[in-house]
Design a protein around this motif. Structure first.
Motif, PDB file in Angstrom:
ATOM      1  N   ARG A 276      15.475   8.629   3.259  1.00 10.78           N
ATOM      2  CA  ARG A 276      15.095   7.633   2.450  1.00 10.78           C
ATOM      3  C   ARG A 276      15.997   6.982   1.409  1.00 10.78           C
ATOM      4  O   ARG A 276      15.801   6.051   0.956  1.00 10.78           O
ATOM      5  CB  ARG A 276      13.602   8.039   1.713  1.00 10.78           C
ATOM      6  CG  ARG A 276      12.606   8.463   2.578  1.00 10.78           C
ATOM      7  CD  ARG A 276      12.362   7.266   3.646  1.00 10.78           C
ATOM      8  NE  ARG A 276      11.943   5.945   2.984  1.00 10.78           N
ATOM      9  CZ  ARG A 276      11.710   4.925   3.468  1.00 10.78           C
ATOM     10  NH1 ARG A 276      12.058   4.608   4.906  1.00 10.78           N
ATOM     11  NH2 ARG A 276      11.396   3.733   3.034  1.00 10.78           N
ATOM     12  N   MET A 277      17.220   7.649   1.255  1.00 10.10           N
ATOM     13  CA  MET A 277      17.993   7.416   0.232  1.00 10.10           C
ATOM     14  C   MET A 277      18.441   5.990   0.261  1.00 10.10           C
ATOM     15  O   MET A 277      18.716   5.206  -0.684  1.00 10.10           O
ATOM     16  CB  MET A 277      19.270   8.253   0.176  1.00 10.10           C
ATOM     17  CG  MET A 277      19.137   9.529  -0.722  1.00 10.10           C
ATOM     18  SD  MET A 277      20.662  10.478  -0.854  1.00 10.10           S
ATOM     19  CE  MET A 277      21.681   9.533  -1.648  1.00 10.10           C
TER      20      MET A 277
ATOM     21  N   THR B 158      10.938   8.281  -3.146  1.00  7.43           N
ATOM     22  CA  THR B 158      12.300   8.958  -3.199  1.00  7.43           C
ATOM     23  C   THR B 158      12.482  10.091  -4.228  1.00  7.43           C
ATOM     24  O   THR B 158      12.585  11.349  -4.164  1.00  7.43           O
ATOM     25  CB  THR B 158      13.292   8.067  -3.117  1.00  7.43           C
ATOM     26  OG1 THR B 158      13.252   7.073  -1.885  1.00  7.43           O
ATOM     27  CG2 THR B 158      14.722   8.744  -2.953  1.00  7.43           C
TER      28      THR B 158
ATOM     29  N   ALA C 186      16.041   3.494  -1.071  1.00  6.88           N
ATOM     30  CA  ALA C 186      15.765   4.096  -2.404  1.00  6.88           C
ATOM     31  C   ALA C 186      15.345   2.990  -3.228  1.00  6.88           C
ATOM     32  O   ALA C 186      14.496   2.975  -3.869  1.00  6.88           O
ATOM     33  CB  ALA C 186      16.531   4.971  -2.970  1.00  6.88           C
TER      34      ALA C 186
ATOM     35  N   THR D  57      13.972  13.058   1.693  1.00  8.62           N
ATOM     36  CA  THR D  57      14.721  12.234   0.625  1.00  8.62           C
ATOM     37  C   THR D  57      16.011  11.688   1.181  1.00  8.62           C
ATOM     38  O   THR D  57      16.416  10.730   0.761  1.00  8.62           O
ATOM     39  CB  THR D  57      15.218  13.366  -0.434  1.00  8.62           C
ATOM     40  OG1 THR D  57      13.810  14.015  -1.166  1.00  8.62           O
ATOM     41  CG2 THR D  57      15.831  12.797  -1.789  1.00  8.62           C
TER      42      THR D  57
END
Length: 478
Positions: free
Chosen positions: A229-230, A240, A233, A226
């Motif tokens: 990948r922010m 996400t 997003a 997470t």
């Protein structure tokens, strides 16, 4: 007030065996730092030869972070349960083998696999190494000096890795993978002879909490995914959110499993230690701020001022002064003022360094940047090692691996969070603009993230400082 005895030449002196073991452990953490930094410099050469897409290139970088941050807690606990020496040497062997595998890669998936496994090996090796130091050096001046040398070496590895990566990439990017093989082989041979684990402190094999291990690993990997990948997003919002939600569900399941388990993987009572929680939050914000700053500086120097990647790495190398200051100056300051106050000094230097860089302009010279680099070198000298000491001091021997895993996880998650936050803020601030002045203003806005994060971290570490400046006031976690 610290309860450690006065720091004297005799009290802090190490025997030849202890010094030899510390040299190997420092070599391993230096290797980890160098290995993580070198790859970033070699990415353009790797893309050119293997024809990797931007997505695959990003995945190769994220794979290491994902495995390292996602498996660190498990690695620390396994070291407690099965023996720190055994886990350390086994992880170093795996690191050696898969680093070599990466050097022979001919396709993207091979690099992806190599980086994930080396990250996983580092996740077991790093907390085991720090736990070995805490288990073999008596609490007080000797352990403080050993941890500060260890922490300074880790930071120097990352700083020097940028330069070493540039030199090796000039020869050929595969040497970024082969050089660690040679170095780790030397460390492995020396470690088999020099690394000892006290018989009375050796881990006793116990029933393994399989359900806890599975849910913890899943929760950590999804949380790390997470964070990595922010910054993307907006383009991948569904995945996400799904990853974050799944991670939260697994964390809840893990807590329930550990509460009912007769042999829990992680004793939840350890989190009753206010100082442990406080220092881990501080570590996360401290590291996140620096990695965010480094990202901003890299874009500023290369995209706006036109510097090469090698020139950029040289500009940042001044921060590596902590490799010298941490083992020489910081122990004296810790003994005089205590870990808590020294850490606050580190945070103060960091805030000043980031704030000064807010004045960056399109015509800046390196002389204008140098004060920030010096201040951040001082910040790491005073902050990194004492934070590590606070986070692990006073913890029972059979949970040293867990405590080491916790603080290293905080450092890693902080790095990922800092990078993502700075990238997201910078992208939002830039909008549709693309002129040099607009990009410069967006970078200034993004730089407010490190300033704010460090300020929050300083407040957290200063909370209750009169009572909790050092780990001697640690709450009982029984």
């Amino acid at each position: 007030m610290s309860t450690s005895p006065p720091l004297t030449v005799e009290s802090a002196r190490m025997g030849s065996g202890a010094a030899g073991m510390l040299t190997v452990l420092c070599g391993a953490i230096f290797l980890e730092g160098v290995d993580a930094a070198m790859l970033n410099i070699a990415l353009p050469s790797i893309r050119a030869e293997l024809g990797l897409t931007t997505t695959m290139l990003s995945a190769v970088v994220s794979a290491y972070v994902l495995a390292y941050a996602g498996l660190m807690l498990l690695g620390g606990r396994v070291a407690d349960m099965y023996g720190k020496r055994k886990v350390f040497l086994t992880a170093l062997t795996v690191f050696l083998l898969f680093s070599g595998f990466g050097g022979f890669a001919t396709e993207g998936w091979m690099l992806l696999a190599a980086r994930f496994v080396t990250g996983a090996a580092a996740a077991f090796m790093t907390p085991a190494g720090l736990a070995l130091i805490n288990g073999n050096f008596p609490e007080g001046p000797q352990r403080n000096r050993a941890v500060l040398i260890y922490a300074g070496t880790a930071s120097a590895g990352f700083s020097l890795g940028l330069v070493i990566g540039g030199l090796l990439s000039a020869i050929g990017w595969r040497w970024v993978f082969f050089a660690p093989v040679i170095f780790s082989a030397i460390l492995l041979l020396a470690g088999m002879k020099l690394i000892l684990e006290k018989k009375e402190d050796a881990a006793q094999r116990q029933k393994f909490d399989i359900a806890g291990a599975v849910t913890l690993t899943g929760a950590m990997l999804l949380a790390a995914y997470t964070l990595t990948r922010m910054e993307h997003a907006a383009n991948d919002l569904t995945w996400t959110i799904a990853a974050a939600g799944a991670s939260m569900v697994l964390w809840f399941a893990f807590a329930l499993i550990e509460r009912k388990s007769r042999a829990p993987l992680i004793r939840l009572g350890i989190f009753r230690s206010a100082v442990l929680v406080q220092s881990n939050l501080g570590a996360m914000l401290f590291t996140g701020a620096f990695f965010g700053f480094q990202f901003v500086v890299s874009l500023y120097l290369q995209e706006l001022l036109g510097w090469s990647s090698f020139e950029t790495s040289l500009a940042l190398i001044v921060i590596g002064m902590d490799a010298i200051l941490a083992p020489l100056l910081t122990p004296l300051l810790v003994e005089r003022f205590g870990n808590g106050r020294v850490v606050l000094g580190g945070f103060a230097f960091a805030i000043a360094g980031y704030a000064l860089f807010l004045g960056m302009g399109l015509d800046w010279t390196y002389a204008a940047m140098l004060p920030s680099m010096v201040l951040l070198g001082l910040a790491f000298s005073l902050g990194y090692g004492p934070l590590t000491i606070i986070a692990t001091e006073g913890i029972a021997e059979d949970e040293q691996g867990l405590a080491s895993g916790l603080v290293n996880t905080s450092f890693q998650f902080g790095a990922a969070l800092g990078l993502s936050a700075v990238s997201a803020v910078g992208t939002l601030a830039l909008g549709d603009g693309d002129s040099p002045s607009e990009r410069l203003e967006a970078l200034r806005t993004a730089l407010m993230v490190p300033v704010g994060a460090t300020l929050i971290g300083m407040v957290i570490m200063g909370f209750g400082r009169g009572r909790c400046a050092d780990a001697s006031c640690r709450l009982q976690a029984g």
